[in-house]
Design an enzyme around this catalytic site. Structure first.
Site: not given
Lengths: 99, 305
Positions: B65, B68, B123, B192, B266
């Protein structure tokens, strides 16, 4: 270059499953052009959403009429992006000077 | 690469140059493999850290993505860390004496370039969608694992658009082809940001992964190590139980290919900026994440299957 003047990022907190469902409904309101940075998961996890200027009032009214708590996580998104760009430019200039 | 500024964000060409420099500086350890190209023709360059032939592999990717940014920045830091720790860190040295590490820093290069030139919020990939004015596919919904089931959108204008078919995006297909042709990857970690979670399969189904107990306890160990540095607290569990149903996701596919230690991170959330993490957070984020990565990689090395 796309700019984000007047956009805010809201952090929305549901107090129960019913409010969570109401927040989820926002995902389907395409005309608001919301960008969910952090999606709807569970009551314990806040939802972060970028709201364009043209939708700010409507989204805030929606949340307030449903008594859903929110805070403004990023007050002025464009200002933050410009700061980020300035930092990158400064690094690039420093790198150029070194070489 | 000693003078590379790891504490700041960089352009795509700076990161590509960094990779080439790291290869030149460490010719006996690091090589670059181009596994394919993006829709706009940018290379998908994997750094291979290897000390011998025919080894099992450990995979790490960052930046699928594109917006990020802390993930690509962390990937750059990981690359330098692996190159410098080999020979000095006994645990990493043992791993690299027996296994290869593959690191794909720029997983979605078109998206990344677009975040730096046109739209910082981008993204997805950048391939046009026929019949729609909206561009791009969510490359974390484009894998052949529950593709098209609930947990992804069929609307090209959605941020979670799954694409017309599984592997429609060359950025995804290139990794799929590499994983299949390698055939001996033992872990696959996709990184991510943000929201501080360490997740394992599945996302498309609530049926528990057959290795769930082991994946769960390893995740706990990994996040404990991560928290030991700065106290950053992570949640962990299967994707569907910890976040929400998500179909067509990366690690569901890799797990179904037999890569047992499939995880997705994440990374750090300071609560103030979302994925627009200030540059001064890059090194702390990378440092703490590295501790968790090492736990997973060590476990994969010591628990051959």
């Amino acid at each position: 270059k796309e700019t984000f003047e007047g956009h805010q990022v809201l952090r929305i907190t549901a107090k129960d499953e019913a409010q969570l469902a109401l927040i989820k409904d926002l995902e389907d309101m395409i005309h608001f052009e919301l960008d969910f940075w952090r999606g709807v998961t569970d009551v314990a996890s806040p939802v972060d959403v970028r709201v364009p200027f043209h939708s700010l009032q409507s989204v805030k009214v929606y949340l307030e009429t449903k008594a859903i708590e929110y805070a403004t996580m990023i007050e002025d998104l464009q200002a933050l992006l410009e700061k980020e760009q300035e930092e990158m430019d400064a690094v690039a200039r420093a790198g150029g000077a070194r070489s | 690469t000693d003078s590379f500024d790891y504490a700041n964000y960089h352009t795509i060409s700076e990161i590509y140059n960094f990779q080439d420099m790291l290869v030149r500086e460490n010719p006996n350890l690091v090589s670059k493999i181009v596994i394919g190209q993006s829709y706009e023709g940018r290379p998908l360059s994997v750094l291979k850290f290897s000390t011998g032939a025919n080894r099992p592999g450990l995979w790490i990717d960052t930046g699928i993505h594109s917006r990020e940014w802390v993930t690509q920045a962390s990937g750059t830091w990981f690359a330098k860390k692996i190159a410098t720790a080999y020979g000095s860190d006994p645990a990493l040295t043992a791993i690299l004496n027996n296994m290869d590490i593959f690191l794909l820093i720029m997983t979605n290069p078109d998206g990344f370039a677009y975040t730096q030139t046109n739209n910082r919020m981008w993204r997805k990939t950048r391939k046009p969608n026929p019949g729609s004015s909206c561009v791009g596919v969510d490359p974390n919904r484009n894998w052949d694992a529950g593709f098209g089931e609930p947990g992804a959108s069929n609307n090209p204008c959605s941020e979670t658009y799954r694409g017309p078919r599984a592997n429609s995006e060359s950025e995804v297909k290139s990794i799929v082809d590499f994983v299949r042709s390698h055939g001996n990857l033992k872990s696959f970690i996709s990184i991510h940001s943000y929201s501080q979670m360490l997740l394992y399969p599945y996302g498309y189904t609530s049926t528990p992964a057959k290795d769930q107990a082991e994946l769960h306890s390893l995740a706990k160990k990994a996040i404990t190590a991560l928290a030991s540095l700065y106290g950053t607290r992570y949640r962990y569990g299967s994707i569907i139980n910890t976040i929400y149903q998500a179909s067509g996701g990366t690690i569901d596919w890799t797990y179904n290919q037999g890569i047992k230690y499939s995880y997705t991170f994440e990374l750090r959330d300071t609560g103030d900026y979302g994925f627009l993490l200030p540059a001064n957070q890059i090194i702390p984020t990378a440092e703490e994440t590295w501790l968790a990565l090492m736990v997973i990689m060590k476990h994969a090395y010591k628990n051959a299957y």
